[in-house]
Motif scaffolding. Sequence first.
Motif, mmCIF file in Angstrom:
data_model
loop_
_atom_site.group_PDB
_atom_site.id
_atom_site.type_symbol
_atom_site.label_atom_id
_atom_site.label_comp_id
_atom_site.label_asym_id
_atom_site.label_seq_id
_atom_site.Cartn_x
_atom_site.Cartn_y
_atom_site.Cartn_z
ATOM 1 N N ASN A 278 0.936 -1.260 -0.108
ATOM 2 C CA ASN A 278 -0.019 0.030 0.036
ATOM 3 C C ASN A 278 0.907 1.366 -0.142
ATOM 4 O O ASN A 278 0.480 2.295 -0.796
ATOM 5 N N ILE A 279 1.864 1.413 0.777
ATOM 6 C CA ILE A 279 2.803 2.587 1.035
ATOM 7 C C ILE A 279 3.427 2.729 -0.456
ATOM 8 O O ILE A 279 3.558 3.678 -0.969
ATOM 9 N N LEU A 280 3.671 1.741 -1.345
ATOM 10 C CA LEU A 280 4.294 1.864 -2.485
ATOM 11 C C LEU A 280 3.417 2.232 -3.633
ATOM 12 O O LEU A 280 3.636 1.881 -4.951
ATOM 13 N N GLY A 281 2.042 2.299 -3.259
ATOM 14 C CA GLY A 281 0.881 2.691 -4.410
ATOM 15 C C GLY A 281 0.179 1.380 -4.739
ATOM 16 O O GLY A 281 -0.369 1.756 -5.937
ATOM 17 N N GLY A 282 0.320 0.130 -4.310
ATOM 18 C CA GLY A 282 -0.480 -0.599 -4.791
ATOM 19 C C GLY A 282 -1.599 -0.918 -3.821
ATOM 20 O O GLY A 282 -1.698 -0.610 -2.880
ATOM 21 N N ARG A 283 -2.252 -2.268 -4.325
ATOM 22 C CA ARG A 283 -3.137 -2.774 -3.525
ATOM 23 C C ARG A 283 -2.863 -3.956 -3.270
ATOM 24 O O ARG A 283 -2.688 -5.075 -4.224
ATOM 25 N N ALA A 284 -2.758 -4.664 -1.802
ATOM 26 C CA ALA A 284 -2.469 -5.940 -1.617
ATOM 27 C C ALA A 284 -3.417 -6.893 -2.280
ATOM 28 O O ALA A 284 -4.642 -6.837 -2.265
ATOM 29 N N PRO A 285 -3.001 -8.122 -2.779
ATOM 30 C CA PRO A 285 -3.606 -8.880 -3.385
ATOM 31 C C PRO A 285 -4.275 -9.989 -2.107
ATOM 32 O O PRO A 285 -4.435 -9.725 -1.261
ATOM 33 N N GLU A 286 -5.567 -10.553 -2.946
ATOM 34 C CA GLU A 286 -5.984 -11.461 -1.838
ATOM 35 C C GLU A 286 -5.053 -12.755 -1.451
ATOM 36 O O GLU A 286 -4.266 -13.211 -2.336
ATOM 37 N N HIS A 287 -5.259 -13.207 -0.408
ATOM 38 C CA HIS A 287 -4.343 -14.122 0.315
ATOM 39 C C HIS A 287 -5.144 -15.465 0.503
ATOM 40 O O HIS A 287 -6.227 -15.567 0.722
ATOM 41 N N PHE A 288 -4.314 -16.610 0.421
ATOM 42 C CA PHE A 288 -4.745 -17.702 0.956
ATOM 43 C C PHE A 288 -3.546 -18.551 1.691
ATOM 44 O O PHE A 288 -2.627 -18.748 1.127
ATOM 45 N N VAL A 289 -3.845 -18.835 2.943
ATOM 46 C CA VAL A 289 -2.675 -19.310 3.792
ATOM 47 C C VAL A 289 -2.841 -20.931 3.872
ATOM 48 O O VAL A 289 -4.014 -21.140 4.523
#
Length: 549
Positions: A278-289
């Motif tokens: 987010n800081i670098l201007g992106g949107r975090a992806p959906e995760h699956f752990v």
Amino acid sequence: MTGSNIIDLTPEMLAAAAETKAWPFEEAKKIIARYKGKEFPETVLFETGYGPSGLPHIGTFGEVARTTMVRHAFRVLTQDKVKTKLLCFSDDMDGMRKIPDNVPDRAALEPYLHMPLTSVPNPFGGDYASFADHNNAMLCRFLDTFGFDYEFASATQYYKAGRFDEVLLRAAERYDEIMGVMLPTLGPERQATYSPFLPISPKSGRVLYVPMINVDAKAGTITFDDEGTETTLPVTGGHVKLQWKPDFGMRWASLGVDFEMFGKDHQTNAVIYDRICNILGGRAPEHFVYELFLDEEGQKISKSKGNGLTIDEWLTYAPTESLGLYMYQRPRQAKKLYFDVIPKAVDEYYAFLGAYPRQDWKERLGNPVWHMHDGNPPAIDLPVPFALLLNLVSASNAHDKAVLWGFISRHAPGVTPKTHPELDRLTGYAIRYFDDFVKPTKVYRAADEVEREALARLSEALGALPQGADSEAIQNAALNVARKIERYQDHSKQSPEGGPGVSVAFFQMIYQVLIGQERGPRFGSFAALYGVAETRALIERALAGQLAA
């Protein structure tokens, strides 16, 4: 398991897909919700990460297989109207922090510690220039054998080609914000020297873990001490890389990743990856752990240790589809990966495959084989389960497939290697598995007086059966013998005649004495396949003391 086939969409399938709770669909629905109210990007990007510090292992394959399943579910839910891509990303610019245990000559690699993996010589020989190149090739070779539809990406190539330059310059601009995320996660000693930027030393070629003297966002450079020399490098063009946690977030922001799964060991760091993205201007992806794979001792499988099953080892003893099934099942549950799990995985795969044609769409979308085969499971008839083949090999001491086929063809007239090529393939796996893992552990034991009497009665009962008796008749004959022997009566069960049932100890005894194993498949099925006369001969050998040492 390609992820690129043409999908035959039907109204019934789409209706079932909207309702199913199968985990690949649940994850795909999260990606769709991500773009609710706005247009999808030109390409929805699925990513998997790979650290080539060791040879690829089954866990690496599992990530790609599972991500492919989610990708396919997404394609169904979007009626295949949205372009997708699977990017397999190798962090091959990472420094070699330790020498793996499973390389041919560990001492030869010592001078290259902390150099990027693509700068470490290839210890395995062959045409690959570096350690990373070799391991990357092993990964791609294996993924290609499964027909995965993916694009391979090298961190070294992406960094050096400038693919990350824009976001790396942004990281220099927002250096303090990134440090604000990272420093609270570190101890005091690490805080004093930490930097998200790792310069590649012009002197030694090593990846340097050094504090920054200066970060010049306007010039896009960093200044640091390189073995007593104050050195300035651009953050672009592959002169630096990011620490692995910031690197996750940077890569997501730079590439626009929509979905990435990772093991439970990354779970606590996921919030860090997200914040830096987010800081670098992106949107975090959906995760699956997903939960981790463990070896036989319950230890996490490690590429550098080389513990647990390798990809090639599994495929020596079982078809690839059995491995795909193992990856689909219960991904959020820790599972052991060692040789004993293979036979069960093989038989479960064919059981799911056999059930598929009889199922409605709701059941089919919950059936692992639908996900494993991109919605097109093959039609395969398997008249003999793998576990039964293993016991047939054990009882007959077969060393080639022709011997096994003699039993199979007699038991199932018309079934031949030509009519049932899948069964023929399994006979080869069964012989190899038996020779390497079952035979060395076989321990026959002598029968005591009660057991000798039970086996003698069993042989007599089998001899009284009509010729061609099926497995059910054989099983019932065995049960009738056991019901009359007090040791094998189970008073918590009831026989059809109202008397006591039969304890599992009876069949355990049969396998221990006759086959030298603790357990086996249903006795009636085994004896029908092996042959009643052959089973009686086996009993006679046991009673004569010819089996137990």
